[in-house]
Structures are given as structure tokens and as C-alpha cells.
Design a protein around this motif. Structure first.
Motif, PDB file in Angstrom:
ATOM      1  N   SER A 291       0.692  -1.134  -0.036  1.00  0.00           N
ATOM      2  CA  SER A 291      -0.054   0.050  -0.087  1.00  0.00           C
ATOM      3  C   SER A 291       0.864   1.093  -0.086  1.00  0.00           C
ATOM      4  O   SER A 291       1.646   1.612   0.905  1.00  0.00           O
ATOM      5  N   ASN A 292       0.754   2.120  -1.280  1.00  0.00           N
ATOM      6  CA  ASN A 292       1.777   3.219  -1.143  1.00  0.00           C
ATOM      7  C   ASN A 292       0.971   4.313  -2.085  1.00  0.00           C
ATOM      8  O   ASN A 292       0.375   3.777  -3.188  1.00  0.00           O
ATOM      9  N   ASN A 293       1.278   5.424  -1.499  1.00  0.00           N
ATOM     10  CA  ASN A 293       0.296   6.690  -2.546  1.00  0.00           C
ATOM     11  C   ASN A 293       1.774   7.167  -3.491  1.00  0.00           C
ATOM     12  O   ASN A 293       1.021   7.896  -4.647  1.00  0.00           O
ATOM     13  N   HIS A 294       2.771   6.667  -3.619  1.00  0.00           N
ATOM     14  CA  HIS A 294       3.619   7.301  -4.113  1.00  0.00           C
ATOM     15  C   HIS A 294       4.616   6.533  -5.102  1.00  0.00           C
ATOM     16  O   HIS A 294       5.307   6.788  -6.147  1.00  0.00           O
ATOM     17  N   ILE A 295       4.689   5.274  -4.971  1.00  0.00           N
ATOM     18  CA  ILE A 295       5.469   4.420  -5.562  1.00  0.00           C
ATOM     19  C   ILE A 295       4.690   3.161  -6.017  1.00  0.00           C
ATOM     20  O   ILE A 295       3.969   2.561  -5.350  1.00  0.00           O
ATOM     21  N   ASP A 296       4.787   2.528  -7.312  1.00  0.00           N
ATOM     22  CA  ASP A 296       4.270   1.244  -7.911  1.00  0.00           C
ATOM     23  C   ASP A 296       5.228   0.388  -7.736  1.00  0.00           C
ATOM     24  O   ASP A 296       6.147   0.269  -8.758  1.00  0.00           O
ATOM     25  N   LEU A 297       5.229  -0.695  -6.799  1.00  0.00           N
ATOM     26  CA  LEU A 297       6.070  -1.571  -6.586  1.00  0.00           C
ATOM     27  C   LEU A 297       5.977  -2.906  -7.375  1.00  0.00           C
ATOM     28  O   LEU A 297       6.835  -3.664  -7.518  1.00  0.00           O
ATOM     29  N   MET A 298       4.600  -3.066  -8.234  1.00  0.00           N
ATOM     30  CA  MET A 298       4.535  -4.130  -8.762  1.00  0.00           C
ATOM     31  C   MET A 298       5.588  -4.659  -9.701  1.00  0.00           C
ATOM     32  O   MET A 298       5.775  -5.663 -10.099  1.00  0.00           O
ATOM     33  N   PRO A 299       5.951  -3.941 -10.583  1.00  0.00           N
ATOM     34  CA  PRO A 299       6.970  -3.972 -11.685  1.00  0.00           C
ATOM     35  C   PRO A 299       8.350  -4.716 -10.992  1.00  0.00           C
ATOM     36  O   PRO A 299       9.001  -5.705 -11.629  1.00  0.00           O
ATOM     37  N   VAL A 300       8.571  -4.433  -9.712  1.00  0.00           N
ATOM     38  CA  VAL A 300       9.675  -4.995  -8.948  1.00  0.00           C
ATOM     39  C   VAL A 300       9.289  -6.377  -8.677  1.00  0.00           C
ATOM     40  O   VAL A 300      10.155  -7.422  -8.881  1.00  0.00           O
ATOM     41  N   LEU A 301       7.934  -6.705  -8.031  1.00  0.00           N
ATOM     42  CA  LEU A 301       7.678  -7.745  -7.529  1.00  0.00           C
ATOM     43  C   LEU A 301       7.468  -8.785  -8.881  1.00  0.00           C
ATOM     44  O   LEU A 301       7.863 -10.068  -8.544  1.00  0.00           O
ATOM     45  N   GLN A 302       7.002  -8.489  -9.814  1.00  0.00           N
ATOM     46  CA  GLN A 302       6.685  -9.266 -10.836  1.00  0.00           C
ATOM     47  C   GLN A 302       8.026  -9.795 -11.548  1.00  0.00           C
ATOM     48  O   GLN A 302       8.120 -10.886 -11.926  1.00  0.00           O
TER      49      GLN A 302
END
Length: 669
Positions: free
Chosen positions: A589-600
Motif C-alpha cells: 500500500s503506497n501513495n507514491h510508488i508502484d512496486l508491482m514491476p519489481v515484484l513481478q
């Protein structure tokens, strides 16, 4: 030729000075929890070395030219050899985190940084003594432009294209280029017979000459504002070179502009902008977290620009003639050190919030009004009264907002890792206790224990609750949780379960134990390890500690997950600490960073299935990601509970490693 070589050497030295700062600070982040204080402490070190560099230049300029050249060349040669020395972490165990950062930086680049810092002042001094010309203050502007190029190129070019080791190697090449250019300049000086035997005219002043106190005051204010603004931005946006570079670029840009010409700064043009910035800063201090990342960057940058423009413009107006050149730079550097010392080391001991941001605004406004009163004869009485009234209104506004925004505070604590607050929120519709890290809720508990907690990242509809419930149907929980918060996740354990928390910030542990009951009420076996989660897990791996069936990454610092917990090497460690069918659960949960590309990218790298839970039924929506090869677990999760995953192409997946990663492509602007 001397002029050309001198300006080029000044440019190169400035580039090297400001290129090494983000390189080494980024390298240190994983050792100190990835927090914003690593950079603010680093800035104090760099400005201290700058002061020593100016002091060195001031003292060296009192010798004959031949002796100056010999001493400086010898020290540069020695520093080039010992640069990037490493030392065992164990030697710093007795130091606080802040002083450990300073010690590590000093051992790696202390001497060479001091010598590079002295370059601009020394070469200006050599030039005016050997040519009898006036002080080339524009060279100081050129030095700042070199610094700007280094700072702007790092996050967009060097950080993206090269690993940290490669960056340090290229920087070393630049250092040797600096040495060669310096030797060329020395050859030119000695090839001129009239210069070779000429003694440098001793300064007419002594080292302890009484300065204009405004030199120190304005310099300290801009330095304090620089670090405080960076800290404010880093509350919700992860500490990274771009966030470090942007305020420093503004700081240097205003220096460069103000010193380019004595006519660059007109006091009358900046009065109203400073007043506007002071009130804008007041708003951002209390409401800044309500804005998105781009808005925060723009507003904070504007405020910093105006304050630094005022401070540096006034410094240029106060600049002395050539006889006090080195003294002037020395006291500017002293002011910078005082400002950074107050922000980086003293403020965390005095203030429970980043109140130094407000202090810097108040001092800037007060200094400007004082200067206007004492150095401007044409100012009308009405205008002076209006300025004083503005200062009083601003102070009253801060007091009013401070009381209202802190009326629910029960306890607060600030240290190197940030600031945490416990609030008892009691309104007609709500009665709960919250743990606030920075500006983000990190766990809450109803004041009436019979009341169900529904507005939380951890209630029974969220991904973490569903995941642990599904795992408990297979086996008892033996889980690790990086990030304690209020200890809410302890409520999911029963008497057959074992839960081990890893918490970096001792203040968070104190708040969880003293103001929340989750840890003591849980029937599970609870253990809390104080220290960086990744470092502690590494020690457990080396000691062959029992494996866990789930590892939860919930290590937010305010709205930020430290990047060193999301690299390939970190994930490799996680899988080593998990059983074959273990779950890796990550709170994103984060308002400023999209971490999904890292996790994928990591799910492909380690060949793990990835599912995502997204809950938005309450004010505190949550996003959780689970990575595992536990097919029984995957089959037990209802499709209706899962959220669609954005299909990123392989090109856009973020392949993060300890040596190479950048947050810029992932910013939610």
C-alpha cells in the motif's frame, strides 16, 4: 592558459565532489535501514569537509607559491591512493547510527573530499596573486554549475546505467584526470619565470578575524532549510538520489545565480515571494502528506528556492574584497556546517517532529526583515510595520495549527530512523488509538476492546488476514514479520503459533509495548528482534536457524518501504529462510510508488506464483502481494478475493539488485 586550466579544474573538482555524494550515501542505505537520515547525516559530513577544505585553503594561502604547490600536490597524491578504503562494521558497533555514517564516509573519502573542496578557493587565490586581477567570483558560479551537472546526471544517467561499483570506478578515473590537470597547471605556473619565484602575499587578516555575523547566519539558514526540506520530502517518498539531488540542485543553483553578478539579486523583488513561501511552508508542514508526489516536489522545491535565493543573494551583497576572499568562504562554510549540524544531529534531539523546517522558515523571514530594516534607508514606516505584522501573524498561525494538529497526541519519540506518535482519536464516530510513523498510520487499536477494528490494513477482509487464515488451515504458523508497527499482526496467532517480529526502530517497539496490547494479549509465542530485518535474517541464515512457513514484509517508514528489502539479493535471502511451500507476503500500500514491476520481476526470476489482494472498502485501503509455490494455498484462495494484476512487458519489469536499482520509473506522479 592559466585561466583556462583553472576554470576547467574547478569545474572537474566540483563535478567529482557532488557525484561522489549520492554514490556513497546510496551505498550506505542498506546498512542503516534505508532511512532519510542517512542523507541528512551525510550532508553534515560533506559540509564539514567543505569547511575543512576552506580552512586548509585559507591556511595554505599564507605560504609562498612554491610551497603551496608542493604541499597540495603531495596531499592530492596521497589522498588518491587511500580513497575508498573500507573498514569492518564491527569497529562502529559502539557508535550511534549517525556517527557511524560519518565515520564510514570519513574513512572512504575524507581527505580527498577536503582537498577537492579547497580547489575553487585555492585556484582563485593563486589567480589573483599571480596576475594582480580582481577576485573572479564568477568562478564560484562555474563551480556550482559543475556541481549541478553532477547532481542532475546521477539519478538519470549514472544510477540507471551503472552499478555502484562501476560508478566508483568511473569516479576514480575522474579523480586521476583531476590530478593530471592539476599537474598541467603547476607546469604552466612554473614555466612563467615571474610567477615561479613570486611569494603569495600574506592576507592582511588573521585566522580569527571577526566576521560579519550575517555571513554565518544566512549560510546556516539556507543549509538548515536544505536538509529540513529534504527530510520533509522523504517522509512519504523513498530516500533516493533524485530526492536528494533536487533540493541540493536548487541550493546550488541559487548560489550560482546570486554569485554570477552583483546585480543578479534585487531585494525588493523577493519580499512578497518570501512571505508567500513562509505561509506555503506552514501549510505543507501540517498538510503536505495530502498532496501527491509531484505536487509535494513542486511546492517544497519552490519554497526552498525562494529561501535559498534570499539567503545567497544577501550573502553576495555582503561579499568583501579580495583581501578577505578566503575568510569569506571560510565563514560561509562554517555557517553551512552549523546549519547542517542543527538539522541533522541537534534537531532530532530537540524536536519530536521535523520542526527545524519551521525554524528555518522563521529565521529566514526574521533575518530578511532585519536586513531590510538595517541596510535599506528608503523603506517606509508603514512597510516595516506590515512586515513585522506578517511575522506575528505567521507565528500565531503556526501556534494555532500546532495545537489543533497535536491535540490527540499521547506520546511521541524521534530518533535517527524517523519520528513516531501515538494518538488517541476520540470523535463522535471514532474512538481508537493509532501509531503514526511520520504521517502514516502503522497500526491502530479500538479504545473499547469490545469494538471490532474495521478501518485498518489488517482487518479480516484484507489480503494478509485471508492469506494467514488459509495457511493456518494447512499448518500452525511459524512466521517472521519485518516491521512491527503497533504489533497488530500478533492477533492472528494462537497458542500453537510462533511469530517473530523484526523491527529497526527501537522507538516503535517502545510504543507497541507501552501503548498497545497486541503483543501481550496474543496467545502465540511472540519474539521481537531489534535491528534491520535483512541483516538479522542474514545472521539467522548463517546460524542455521529453523525455517519459517511465511515471511511478511511490512517494513514501512512512514509511506515508504526501504529499497534494500526489495532487491534480488534480499529475495534470495527470504527464500532461503522459508520452507519449501512457504509464503512471502508483501504489503505494498503506497501513495507514491508502484512496486508491482519489481515484484513481478522477482516472481519470474525465482519462478514463483504471484497473487494480489486489493481492499478499498474503508478509508485505509490495502494492497498485499503473495509469492509462493504452495499450490494447496493457491487453490484455497477464492478468485473473488484476488485483484487483477497489471500486465507489464518484460522490458518494463524492474530488475532490482543491491548494486543497481532506481525508483524514478516507479514514481506515481
Amino acid at each position: 592558459m592559466q585561466r583556462i586550466l583553472s576554470t576547467f579544474i574547478i569545474f572537474v573538482s566540483a563535478f567529482l565532489l557532488f557525484q561522489i555524494q549520492p554514490i556513497l550515501s546510496k551505498e550506505l542505505l542498506p546498512e542503516f535501514g534505508g532511512g532519510a537520515s542517512v542523507w541528512s547525516t551525510s550532508l553534515f559530513f560533506y559540509q564539514s569537509m567543505l569547511l575543512l577544505g576552506y580552512l586548509y585553503a585559507h591556511l595554505l594561502s599564507r605560504y609562498q607559491l612554491k610551497r603551496q604547490l608542493f604541499i597540495h600536490t603531495l596531499l592530492v597524491a596521497v589522498s588518491s591512493i587511500i580513497t575508498f578504503n573500507t573498514i569492518e562494521v564491527s569497529l562502529f558497533l559502539s557508535l550511534t547510527p549517525a556517527w557511524s555514517v560519518i565515520a564510514k564516509l570519513f574513512l572512504q573519502v575524507g581527505l580527498v573530499f577536503m582537498l577537492l573542496s579547497a580547489t575553487s578557493v585555492l585556484l582563485q587565490r593563486w589567480y589573483i596573486e599571480s596576475t594582480a586581477m580582481t577576485v573572479p567570483y564568477q568562478w564560484y558560479s562555474l563551480s556550482n554549475l559543475g556541481s549541478l551537472l553532477a547532481l542532475l546526471s546521477y539519478p538519470f544517467i549514472f544510477e540507471v546505467l551503472f552499478s555502484i561499483d562501476e560508478q566508483k570506478s568511473y569516479w576514480t578515473v575522474g579523480l586521476f584526470a583531476y590530478c593530471i590537470l592539476l599537474l598541467c597547471l603547476i607546469y604552466v605556473l612554473f614555466s612563467n619565470g615571474s610567477i615561479a619565484d613570486k611569494a603569495i602575499t600574506k592576507s592582511k587578516t588573521t585566522l580569527l578575524v571577526k566576521p560579519n555575523w550575517l555571513w554565518i547566519a544566512f549560510s546556516a539558514t539556507s543549509s538548515m532549510m536544505l536538509i529540513a526540506t529534504t527530510q520533509m520530502i522523504s517522509i512519504n517518498i523513498p530516500p533516493m538520489p533524485l530526492i536528494w539531488a533536487l533540493p541540493l540542485v536548487i541550493y546550488l543553483l541559487t548560489f550560482s545565480y546570486a554569485f554570477a553578478s552583483a546585480k543578479s539579486y534585487n531585494r525588493a523583488h523577493w519580499t512578497y515571494l518570501l512571505i508567500f513561501s513562509a505561509f506555503a511552508g506552514l501549510m505543507m508542514f501540517f498538510l503536505g502528506s495530502q498532496f501527491n508526489a509531484l505536487a509535494q516536489l513542486v511546492i517544497y522545491s519552490f519554497i526552498l528556492f525562494i529561501v535559498c535565493m534570499i539567503c545567497h543573494g544577501e550573502l553576495r551583497k555582503l561579499a568583501p574584497d579580495g583581501s578577505l576572499l578566503t575568510v569569506f568562504y571560510l565563514y560561509i562554510a562554517l555557517g553551512g556546517v552549523i546549519g547542517s549540524l542543527l538539522s541533522a544531529l541537534v534537531a532530532p534531539l530537540l524536536f519530536e517532529q521535523i520542526t527545524e523546517f519551521i525554524v528555518a522558515l522563521a529565521v529566514a523571514l526574521s533575518l530578511f526583515i532585519y536586513t531590510l530594516f538595517t541596510q535599506t534607508t528608503k523603506t517606509s514606516s508603514c512597510y516595516k510595520i506590515a512586515l513585522l505584522a506578517t511575522l506575528v501573524i505567521w507565528g500565531t498561525g503556526y501556534s494555532y495549527l500546532f495545537v489543533n494538529f497535536n491535540q490527540y497526541n499521547l506520546a511521541s519519540e524521534r530518533n535517527f530512523y524517523g519520528y513516531v506518535t501515538v494518538k488517541d482519536i476520540t470523535t463522535p464516530d471514532l474512538a481508537e488509538r493509532r501509531l503514526i510513523d511520520g504521517t502514516t498510520i502503522h497500526g491502530s487499536q479500538p479504545l473499547n476492546k469490545q469494538t471490532e477494528l474495521t478501518n485498518s490494513y489488517y482487518h479480516h477482509h484484507t489480503g494478509i488476514a485471508k492469506s494467514l487464515s488459509a495457511l493456518k488451515k494447512q499448518q500452525d504458523l511459524n512466521i517472521g514479520i519485518i516491521g512491527l508497527g503497533a504489533g497488530v499482526l500478533a492477533k492472528f496467532g494462537d497458542k500453537f503459533d510462533k511469530i517473530r517480529f523484526y523491527e529497526l526502530n527501537p522507538a516503535v517497539y517502545n510504543m507497541a509495548m507501552n501503548y498497545f496490547s497486541y503483543l501481550t494479549d496474543s496467545p502465540a509465542r511472540i519474539d521481537v528482534a531489534i535491528g534491520d530485518g535483512r541483516i538479522t535474517l542474514t545472521k539467522e541464515q548463517k546460524n542455521n536457524a529453523p525455517l519459517m512457513n511465511a515471511l511478511i514484509i511490512d517494513a514501512f517508514s512512514s509511506d515508504v518501504i526501504p529499497t534494500h528489502l526489495l532487491t534480488e539479493e534480499a529475495f534470495q535471502l527470504y527464500w532461503q529462510r522459508l520452507t519449501k511451500g512457504g509464503l512471502l507476503i508483501i504489503h505494498i500500500s503506497n501513495n507514491h510508488i508502484d512496486l508491482m514491476p519489481v515484484l513481478q520481476a522477482h516472481s519470474k526470476r525465482f519462478d514463483k506464483s504471484l497473487i494480489k489482494f486489493n481492499y478499498s472498502g474503508t478509508q485505509l485501503g490495502s494492497q498485499w502481494v503473495v509469492m509462493t509455490n504452495n499450490q494447496a494455498f493457491l487453490n484455497s484462495i477464492a478468485m473473488t478475493d484476488l485483484s487483477p494484476i497489471t500486465p507489464y512487458s518484460t522490458v518494463h519489469l524492474a530488475q532490482w539488485t543491491d548494486q543497481k536499482h532506481s525508483l524514478i520509473p516507479l514514481l506515481k506522479l
